[in-house]
Design a protein around this motif. Structure first.
Motif, PDB file in Angstrom:
ATOM      1  N   SER A 154       0.838  -1.191   0.000  1.00  0.00           N
ATOM      2  CA  SER A 154       0.000   0.000   0.000  1.00  0.00           C
ATOM      3  C   SER A 154       0.876   1.244   0.000  1.00  0.00           C
ATOM      4  O   SER A 154       2.040   1.211   0.416  1.00  0.00           O
ATOM      5  CB  SER A 154      -0.920   0.005   1.220  1.00  0.00           C
ATOM      6  OG  SER A 154      -1.853  -1.062   1.155  1.00  0.00           O
ATOM      7  N   ASN A 155       0.319   2.345  -0.498  1.00  0.00           N
ATOM      8  CA  ASN A 155       0.970   3.664  -0.517  1.00  0.00           C
ATOM      9  C   ASN A 155       2.162   3.751  -1.466  1.00  0.00           C
ATOM     10  O   ASN A 155       2.959   4.685  -1.369  1.00  0.00           O
ATOM     11  CB  ASN A 155       1.404   4.080   0.898  1.00  0.00           C
ATOM     12  CG  ASN A 155       0.252   4.077   1.879  1.00  0.00           C
ATOM     13  OD1 ASN A 155      -0.785   4.678   1.622  1.00  0.00           O
ATOM     14  ND2 ASN A 155       0.420   3.366   2.991  1.00  0.00           N
ATOM     15  N   MET A 156       2.294   2.798  -2.377  1.00  0.00           N
ATOM     16  CA  MET A 156       3.353   2.863  -3.381  1.00  0.00           C
ATOM     17  C   MET A 156       2.889   3.633  -4.613  1.00  0.00           C
ATOM     18  O   MET A 156       1.697   3.939  -4.774  1.00  0.00           O
ATOM     19  CB  MET A 156       3.787   1.455  -3.788  1.00  0.00           C
ATOM     20  CG  MET A 156       4.714   0.774  -2.812  1.00  0.00           C
ATOM     21  SD  MET A 156       5.316  -0.816  -3.480  1.00  0.00           S
ATOM     22  CE  MET A 156       6.687  -1.130  -2.364  1.00  0.00           C
ATOM     23  N   THR A 157       3.835   3.937  -5.498  1.00  0.00           N
ATOM     24  CA  THR A 157       3.545   4.576  -6.781  1.00  0.00           C
ATOM     25  C   THR A 157       3.764   3.558  -7.889  1.00  0.00           C
ATOM     26  O   THR A 157       4.839   2.963  -7.993  1.00  0.00           O
ATOM     27  CB  THR A 157       4.454   5.799  -7.009  1.00  0.00           C
ATOM     28  OG1 THR A 157       4.193   6.773  -5.990  1.00  0.00           O
ATOM     29  CG2 THR A 157       4.188   6.425  -8.376  1.00  0.00           C
ATOM     30  N   PHE A 158       2.728   3.370  -8.713  1.00  0.00           N
ATOM     31  CA  PHE A 158       2.766   2.375  -9.781  1.00  0.00           C
ATOM     32  C   PHE A 158       2.555   3.034 -11.137  1.00  0.00           C
ATOM     33  O   PHE A 158       1.764   3.967 -11.270  1.00  0.00           O
ATOM     34  CB  PHE A 158       1.662   1.320  -9.592  1.00  0.00           C
ATOM     35  CG  PHE A 158       1.786   0.495  -8.340  1.00  0.00           C
ATOM     36  CD1 PHE A 158       3.018   0.230  -7.774  1.00  0.00           C
ATOM     37  CD2 PHE A 158       0.647  -0.022  -7.736  1.00  0.00           C
ATOM     38  CE1 PHE A 158       3.129  -0.545  -6.622  1.00  0.00           C
ATOM     39  CE2 PHE A 158       0.749  -0.806  -6.587  1.00  0.00           C
ATOM     40  CZ  PHE A 158       1.989  -1.064  -6.018  1.00  0.00           C
ATOM     41  N   MET A 159       3.233   2.515 -12.162  1.00  0.00           N
ATOM     42  CA  MET A 159       2.989   2.893 -13.554  1.00  0.00           C
ATOM     43  C   MET A 159       2.220   1.768 -14.241  1.00  0.00           C
ATOM     44  O   MET A 159       2.466   0.591 -13.969  1.00  0.00           O
ATOM     45  CB  MET A 159       4.313   3.093 -14.296  1.00  0.00           C
ATOM     46  CG  MET A 159       5.096   4.311 -13.908  1.00  0.00           C
ATOM     47  SD  MET A 159       6.630   4.366 -14.883  1.00  0.00           S
ATOM     48  CE  MET A 159       7.100   6.072 -14.616  1.00  0.00           C
ATOM     49  N   PHE A 160       1.316   2.138 -15.117  1.00  0.00           N
ATOM     50  CA  PHE A 160       0.551   1.151 -15.876  1.00  0.00           C
ATOM     51  C   PHE A 160       0.588   1.503 -17.356  1.00  0.00           C
ATOM     52  O   PHE A 160       0.147   2.586 -17.758  1.00  0.00           O
ATOM     53  CB  PHE A 160      -0.907   1.109 -15.408  1.00  0.00           C
ATOM     54  CG  PHE A 160      -1.081   0.651 -13.989  1.00  0.00           C
ATOM     55  CD1 PHE A 160      -1.237  -0.697 -13.685  1.00  0.00           C
ATOM     56  CD2 PHE A 160      -1.079   1.566 -12.947  1.00  0.00           C
ATOM     57  CE1 PHE A 160      -1.397  -1.116 -12.372  1.00  0.00           C
ATOM     58  CE2 PHE A 160      -1.235   1.157 -11.627  1.00  0.00           C
ATOM     59  CZ  PHE A 160      -1.394  -0.191 -11.337  1.00  0.00           C
ATOM     60  N   GLY A 161       1.098   0.589 -18.187  1.00  0.00           N
ATOM     61  CA  GLY A 161       1.105   0.813 -19.617  1.00  0.00           C
ATOM     62  C   GLY A 161      -0.298   0.714 -20.185  1.00  0.00           C
ATOM     63  O   GLY A 161      -1.239   0.264 -19.531  1.00  0.00           O
ATOM     64  N   GLY A 162      -0.434   1.145 -21.440  1.00  0.00           N
ATOM     65  CA  GLY A 162      -1.729   1.068 -22.107  1.00  0.00           C
ATOM     66  C   GLY A 162      -2.202   2.421 -22.590  1.00  0.00           C
ATOM     67  O   GLY A 162      -1.766   3.467 -22.110  1.00  0.00           O
ATOM     68  N   PHE A 163      -3.094   2.382 -23.565  1.00  0.00           N
ATOM     69  CA  PHE A 163      -3.733   3.579 -24.102  1.00  0.00           C
ATOM     70  C   PHE A 163      -5.204   3.245 -24.221  1.00  0.00           C
ATOM     71  O   PHE A 163      -5.592   2.377 -25.007  1.00  0.00           O
ATOM     72  CB  PHE A 163      -3.143   3.936 -25.462  1.00  0.00           C
ATOM     73  CG  PHE A 163      -3.681   5.208 -26.038  1.00  0.00           C
ATOM     74  CD1 PHE A 163      -3.052   6.417 -25.788  1.00  0.00           C
ATOM     75  CD2 PHE A 163      -4.827   5.203 -26.823  1.00  0.00           C
ATOM     76  CE1 PHE A 163      -3.550   7.602 -26.314  1.00  0.00           C
ATOM     77  CE2 PHE A 163      -5.330   6.382 -27.354  1.00  0.00           C
ATOM     78  CZ  PHE A 163      -4.693   7.582 -27.103  1.00  0.00           C
ATOM     79  N   THR A 186      -0.694   5.614  -5.667  1.00  0.00           N
ATOM     80  CA  THR A 186      -0.549   6.656  -6.678  1.00  0.00           C
ATOM     81  C   THR A 186      -0.309   5.948  -8.002  1.00  0.00           C
ATOM     82  O   THR A 186       0.624   5.146  -8.121  1.00  0.00           O
ATOM     83  CB  THR A 186       0.635   7.587  -6.364  1.00  0.00           C
ATOM     84  OG1 THR A 186       0.362   8.286  -5.144  1.00  0.00           O
ATOM     85  CG2 THR A 186       0.839   8.604  -7.484  1.00  0.00           C
ATOM     86  N   CYS A 187      -1.177   6.201  -8.982  1.00  0.00           N
ATOM     87  CA  CYS A 187      -1.121   5.479 -10.251  1.00  0.00           C
ATOM     88  C   CYS A 187      -0.824   6.427 -11.402  1.00  0.00           C
ATOM     89  O   CYS A 187      -1.513   7.438 -11.575  1.00  0.00           O
ATOM     90  CB  CYS A 187      -2.439   4.748 -10.503  1.00  0.00           C
ATOM     91  SG  CYS A 187      -2.797   3.458  -9.292  1.00  0.00           S
ATOM     92  N   ILE A 188       0.187   6.077 -12.179  1.00  0.00           N
ATOM     93  CA  ILE A 188       0.578   6.839 -13.362  1.00  0.00           C
ATOM     94  C   ILE A 188       0.133   6.056 -14.581  1.00  0.00           C
ATOM     95  O   ILE A 188       0.605   4.940 -14.825  1.00  0.00           O
ATOM     96  CB  ILE A 188       2.100   7.056 -13.390  1.00  0.00           C
ATOM     97  CG1 ILE A 188       2.565   7.808 -12.140  1.00  0.00           C
ATOM     98  CG2 ILE A 188       2.522   7.797 -14.657  1.00  0.00           C
ATOM     99  CD1 ILE A 188       4.071   7.762 -11.924  1.00  0.00           C
TER     100      ILE A 188
END
Length: 235
Positions: A18-27, A49-51
Motif C-alpha cells: 500500500s501507498n506505493m507509486t505504480f505505472m501502468f502501460g496502455g492507451f 498513486t497510479c501513473i
C-alpha cells in the motif's frame, strides 16, 4: 543465462505494498496489464498513486481499483471514460494530476533514461505550469518537468522471452515501451513467452535489461472502450 521468468502473477507482484507509486502501460484499454491489475485488486492495497494515460472504465482496467477506493492519486492525461473517476474527483475523494500526453510520455522516458528533468513548451501559460520553473529557449518559454519516480511499472507485451526481451503488437505499443525501466521494478506480462534466444533481435522493441520480471498472462479480454460499427446494409 539470465532468466527473469516467474511462474505466475502472484510471484511477479512480490513486494508490492500500500501507498506505493505504480505505472501502468496502455492507451485506453489497449495494451493494459490486465493480469497485474486484477491481482492488485485482489490484494486490496490502498493509498496508491497510479501513473497511466487513462483511468480505465467503470468496470475494467484501473476502474476496478478506483471502484474499491484503492487509488489515492491518479496522474493521467485522459480520464473521460470513467464515471466513477469523475465522481471521486469532483467529490474530493481522489487527488488528480492531469498532464499533457506528450509530457506524460516524456516523464516516463526520462525516468527510463536516468534524466532527472527536462524542459517542454507544453502547458506554459496554463494551469499546468502553475508553480513550475520556466525558462526561455530560442524565444519560446518552456516549463521544467521532472522525471517520474515509481516503485513498480506494470506493462503488457504480445511476446517476450525468459530474458525479458519484449515485442509489442499494434496499438498496444503505446506507453508500454517508455514505462519499461522507468520504475524501480518493471513487471512485464505477455501473451506468448518463449525461451531466451528464440526472438529475432531485429524485432525486439524493448531489451530485457529494462525488465526485472516476466510472466505469461492468461484470459485477456482486450475490451474496446467505444465499439463503433457501421450499420448492416439491408438486402
Amino acid at each position: 543465462m539470465i532468466n527473469k521468468k516467474v511462474a505466475h502473477v502472484t510471484e511477479a507482484l512480490n513486494g508490492v505494498k500500500s501507498n506505493m507509486t505504480f505505472m501502468f502501460g496502455g492507451f485506453g484499454l489497449s495494451g493494459i496489464p490486465e493480469n497485474s491489475i486484477a491481482e492488485l485488486q485482489k490484494r486490496g492495497l490502498n493509498g496508491l498513486t497510479c501513473i497511466s494515460n487513462n483511468a480505465g472504465v467503470d468496470d475494467f482496467g484501473l476502474g476496478l481499483l478506483l471502484k474499491q477506493r484503492q487509488i489515492k492519486k491518479m496522474i493521467s492525461s485522459y480520464v473521460g471514460e470513467n464515471d466513477e473517476f469523475e465522481r471521486q474527483m469532483l467529490s474530493g475523494e481522489l487527488e488528480v494530476e492531469l498532464i499533457p500526453q506528450g509530457t506524460l510520455a516524456e516523464r516516463c522516458r526520462a525516468a527510463q533514461a536516468g534524466i532527472p528533468a527536462f524542459f517542454t513548451p507544453a502547458g506554459y501559460g496554463t494551469e499546468v505550469g502553475a508553480g513550475k520553473e520556466s525558462r526561455e529557449f530560442n524565444g519560446k518559454m518552456h516549463l521544467m518537468e521532472y522525471a517520474f519516480k515509481a516503485d513498480f511499472a506494470f506493462v503488457k507485451a504480445w511476446k517476450g522471452d525468459e530474458a525479458g526481451n519484449l515485442i509489442f503488437r499494434g496499438s498496444a505499443r503505446n506507453f508500454n515501451p517508455n514505462m519499461c525501466g522507468a520504475a524501480a521494478v518493471t513487471v512485464a506480462e505477455v501473451e506468448i513467452l518463449v525461451p531466451a534466444g528464440e526472438l529475432d533481435p531485429n524485432q525486439i522493441h524493448v531489451p530485457g535489461i529494462f525488465v526485472q520480471r516476466i510472466f505469461q498472462g492468461a484470459h485477456y479480454e482486450k475490451r474496446i472502450e467505444q465499439r463503433t460499427v457501421r450499420p448492416r446494409e439491408s438486402n
